[in-house]
Design an enzyme around this catalytic site. Sequence first.
Site, PDB file in Angstrom:
ATOM      1  N   ALA A 124       0.867  -1.170   0.000  1.00 50.94           N
ATOM      2  CA  ALA A 124       0.000   0.000   0.000  1.00 50.94           C
ATOM      3  C   ALA A 124       0.909   1.227   0.000  1.00 50.94           C
ATOM      4  CB  ALA A 124      -0.884  -0.018   1.237  1.00 50.94           C
ATOM      5  N   GLY A 127       0.692  -4.884   0.839  1.00 53.04           N
ATOM      6  CA  GLY A 127      -0.485  -4.918  -0.020  1.00 53.04           C
ATOM      7  C   GLY A 127      -0.221  -5.568  -1.371  1.00 53.04           C
ATOM      8  N   GLU A 171      -0.621  -9.135  -0.692  1.00 53.92           N
ATOM      9  CA  GLU A 171      -2.046  -9.356  -0.409  1.00 53.92           C
ATOM     10  C   GLU A 171      -2.891  -9.300  -1.678  1.00 53.92           C
ATOM     11  OE1 GLU A 171      -1.514  -6.257   2.648  1.00 53.92           O
ATOM     12  OE2 GLU A 171      -2.770  -7.520   3.920  1.00 53.92           O
ATOM     13  N   GLU A 187       4.613  -5.081   7.207  1.00 51.73           N
ATOM     14  CA  GLU A 187       3.884  -4.045   7.951  1.00 51.73           C
ATOM     15  C   GLU A 187       4.357  -3.923   9.398  1.00 51.73           C
ATOM     16  OE1 GLU A 187       2.468  -6.361   6.016  1.00 51.73           O
ATOM     17  OE2 GLU A 187       0.981  -5.407   4.701  1.00 51.73           O
TER      18      GLU A 187
HETATM   19  N1  CAA Z   1       4.615   3.250  -0.463  1.00 47.39           N
HETATM   20  C1  CAA Z   1       5.017   4.437  -0.971  1.00 47.39           C
HETATM   21  N2  CAA Z   1       6.153   4.583  -1.668  1.00 47.39           N
HETATM   22  C2  CAA Z   1       6.924   3.493  -1.866  1.00 47.39           C
HETATM   23  C3  CAA Z   1       6.566   2.233  -1.361  1.00 47.39           C
HETATM   24  C4  CAA Z   1       5.350   2.134  -0.635  1.00 47.39           C
HETATM   25  N3  CAA Z   1       4.903   0.963  -0.135  1.00 47.39           N
HETATM   26  N4  CAA Z   1       7.534   1.355  -1.681  1.00 47.39           N
HETATM   27  C5  CAA Z   1       8.449   2.036  -2.380  1.00 47.39           C
HETATM   28  N5  CAA Z   1       8.091   3.327  -2.504  1.00 47.39           N
HETATM   29  C6  CAA Z   1       8.810   4.406  -3.172  1.00 47.39           C
HETATM   30  C7  CAA Z   1      10.023   4.809  -2.361  1.00 47.39           C
HETATM   31  O1  CAA Z   1       9.642   5.699  -1.334  1.00 47.39           O
HETATM   32  C8  CAA Z   1      10.880   5.444  -3.432  1.00 47.39           C
HETATM   33  O2  CAA Z   1      10.385   6.755  -3.693  1.00 47.39           O
HETATM   34  P1  CAA Z   1      11.392   8.005  -3.725  1.00 47.39           P
HETATM   35  O3  CAA Z   1      12.301   7.703  -4.886  1.00 47.39           O
HETATM   36  O4  CAA Z   1      10.485   9.150  -3.946  1.00 47.39           O
HETATM   37  O5  CAA Z   1      12.118   8.004  -2.418  1.00 47.39           O
HETATM   38  C9  CAA Z   1      10.598   4.586  -4.659  1.00 47.39           C
HETATM   39  O6  CAA Z   1       9.352   3.935  -4.394  1.00 47.39           O
HETATM   40  C10 CAA Z   1      11.637   3.541  -4.898  1.00 47.39           C
HETATM   41  O7  CAA Z   1      11.797   2.778  -3.712  1.00 47.39           O
HETATM   42  P2  CAA Z   1      13.208   2.547  -2.982  1.00 47.39           P
HETATM   43  O8  CAA Z   1      14.124   3.667  -3.271  1.00 47.39           O
HETATM   44  O9  CAA Z   1      12.922   2.244  -1.548  1.00 47.39           O
HETATM   45  O10 CAA Z   1      13.707   1.245  -3.756  1.00 47.39           O
HETATM   46  P3  CAA Z   1      14.731   0.138  -3.199  1.00 47.39           P
HETATM   47  O11 CAA Z   1      15.055  -0.718  -4.370  1.00 47.39           O
HETATM   48  O12 CAA Z   1      15.825   0.767  -2.430  1.00 47.39           O
HETATM   49  O13 CAA Z   1      13.878  -0.731  -2.143  1.00 47.39           O
HETATM   50  C11 CAA Z   1      11.921  -1.920  -1.354  1.00 47.39           C
HETATM   51  C12 CAA Z   1      12.779  -1.507  -2.569  1.00 47.39           C
HETATM   52  C13 CAA Z   1      12.707  -2.904  -0.454  1.00 47.39           C
HETATM   53  C14 CAA Z   1      10.676  -2.624  -1.897  1.00 47.39           C
HETATM   54  C15 CAA Z   1      11.531  -0.669  -0.528  1.00 47.39           C
HETATM   55  O14 CAA Z   1      10.996   0.303  -1.398  1.00 47.39           O
HETATM   56  C16 CAA Z   1      10.505  -0.926   0.544  1.00 47.39           C
HETATM   57  O15 CAA Z   1      10.840  -1.461   1.593  1.00 47.39           O
HETATM   58  N6  CAA Z   1       9.247  -0.511   0.327  1.00 47.39           N
HETATM   59  C17 CAA Z   1       8.195  -0.580   1.311  1.00 47.39           C
HETATM   60  C18 CAA Z   1       7.726  -2.009   1.527  1.00 47.39           C
HETATM   61  C19 CAA Z   1       6.634  -2.035   2.562  1.00 47.39           C
HETATM   62  O16 CAA Z   1       6.838  -1.726   3.720  1.00 47.39           O
HETATM   63  N7  CAA Z   1       5.410  -2.423   2.152  1.00 47.39           N
HETATM   64  C20 CAA Z   1       4.274  -2.469   3.036  1.00 47.39           C
HETATM   65  C21 CAA Z   1       3.505  -1.211   2.909  1.00 47.39           C
HETATM   66  S1  CAA Z   1       2.193  -1.086   4.106  1.00 47.39           S
HETATM   67  C22 CAA Z   1       0.960  -2.058   3.516  1.00 47.39           C
HETATM   68  O17 CAA Z   1       1.077  -2.622   2.459  1.00 47.39           O
HETATM   69  C23 CAA Z   1      -0.280  -2.181   4.359  1.00 47.39           C
HETATM   70  C24 CAA Z   1      -1.211  -3.258   3.914  1.00 47.39           C
HETATM   71  O18 CAA Z   1      -1.329  -4.271   4.552  1.00 47.39           O
HETATM   72  C25 CAA Z   1      -2.054  -3.110   2.771  1.00 47.39           C
END
Ligand code: CAA
Length: 261
Positions: free
Chosen positions: A69, A112, A115, A135
């Site tokens: 998400a 998400g 999911e 999460e």
């Molecule tokens: N939401 C918003 N933005 C996100 C995102 C997310 N879930 N995942 C990645 N992005 C964005 C980053 O912020 C980044 O944007 P900027 O360039 O503006 O900073 C861009 O996408 C590229 O991401 P990274 O620079 O982080 O890329 P990376 O290759 O270094 O890392 C990754 C990749 C390990 C997937 C890392 O992006 C990450 O950990 N993302 C979040 C994963 C996460 O926590 N997901 C769960 C979200 S909460 C949820 O999903 C609730 C639910 O149950 C529905």
Amino acid sequence: NGHENAYENILVETRERVGIITLNRPRALNALDAATLREVVSASTALDADPGIGAIVLTGSEKAFAAGADIKEMAGRSAPEMYLADWFAGWDAFTRVRTPVVAAVSGYALGGGCELAMMCDLLIAADTARFGQPEINLGVIPGMGGSQRLARAVGKAKAMDMVLTGRHIDAVEAERAGLVSRVVPAADLLQEALDVAGTIAAKSLPSVLAAKEAVDTAFETTLAQGVHLERRLFHALFATEDQKEGMAAFTQKREPRFTHR
Ligand code: CAA
């Protein structure tokens, strides 16, 4: 044929009887914000309503199916705001799509993203796929059904491991655990998914919809009631021309020519 509408965050195309929805928000690794939710629901609902479509493929990019998400969109919200908006409830409409949906997952399927993949009917992974429910690292828990669908898909042990630690699993572990049905080289992912979807789309649609309904019911009811529903659906399919054609083709040692496709 009307499905290639102007969407911002997804691409939609059709190839014969298969609809393809591609998550396309590369700057956020396909993070699922409210706009993307609306578009995926709109596109999948429209494909579902099209009798010319027999299966749908949902995919992302090479690097990410979806990284979750949209954290930035949620971060500042209050509990009443989340509750009143019933955040994530909109995805229920995606799970009501009756046409089989094949998820083709390459790269990250986190939070998400994992999911959403689990809401699909069949999951095919590239060898580069990584699944996880991170999460817990954000001070929350899965909110799009992850705790429930993961527990059903892979059992309590691995679901607890993933949901409590936030650990990612790779495609090999995901297949071993029963989360995905096939793992293929990344370069072959879309073709494999299209082949599977094409195979399904060539069957008689009433039997396909009944088959999906029957399997889905296994996760919602008792064994006795599930077996009963299956038998009734089986009986009902004898009202279709395609049952007559399918069984006649078998006895005549030829390919069936289904009407309802
Ligand atoms: N939401 C918003 N933005 C996100 C995102 C997310 N879930 N995942 C990645 N992005 C964005 C980053 O912020 C980044 O944007 P900027 O360039 O503006 O900073 C861009 O996408 C590229 O991401 P990274 O620079 O982080 O890329 P990376 O290759 O270094 O890392 C990754 C990749 C390990 C997937 C890392 O992006 C990450 O950990 N993302 C979040 C994963 C996460 O926590 N997901 C769960 C979200 S909460 C949820 O999903 C609730 C639910 O149950 C529905």
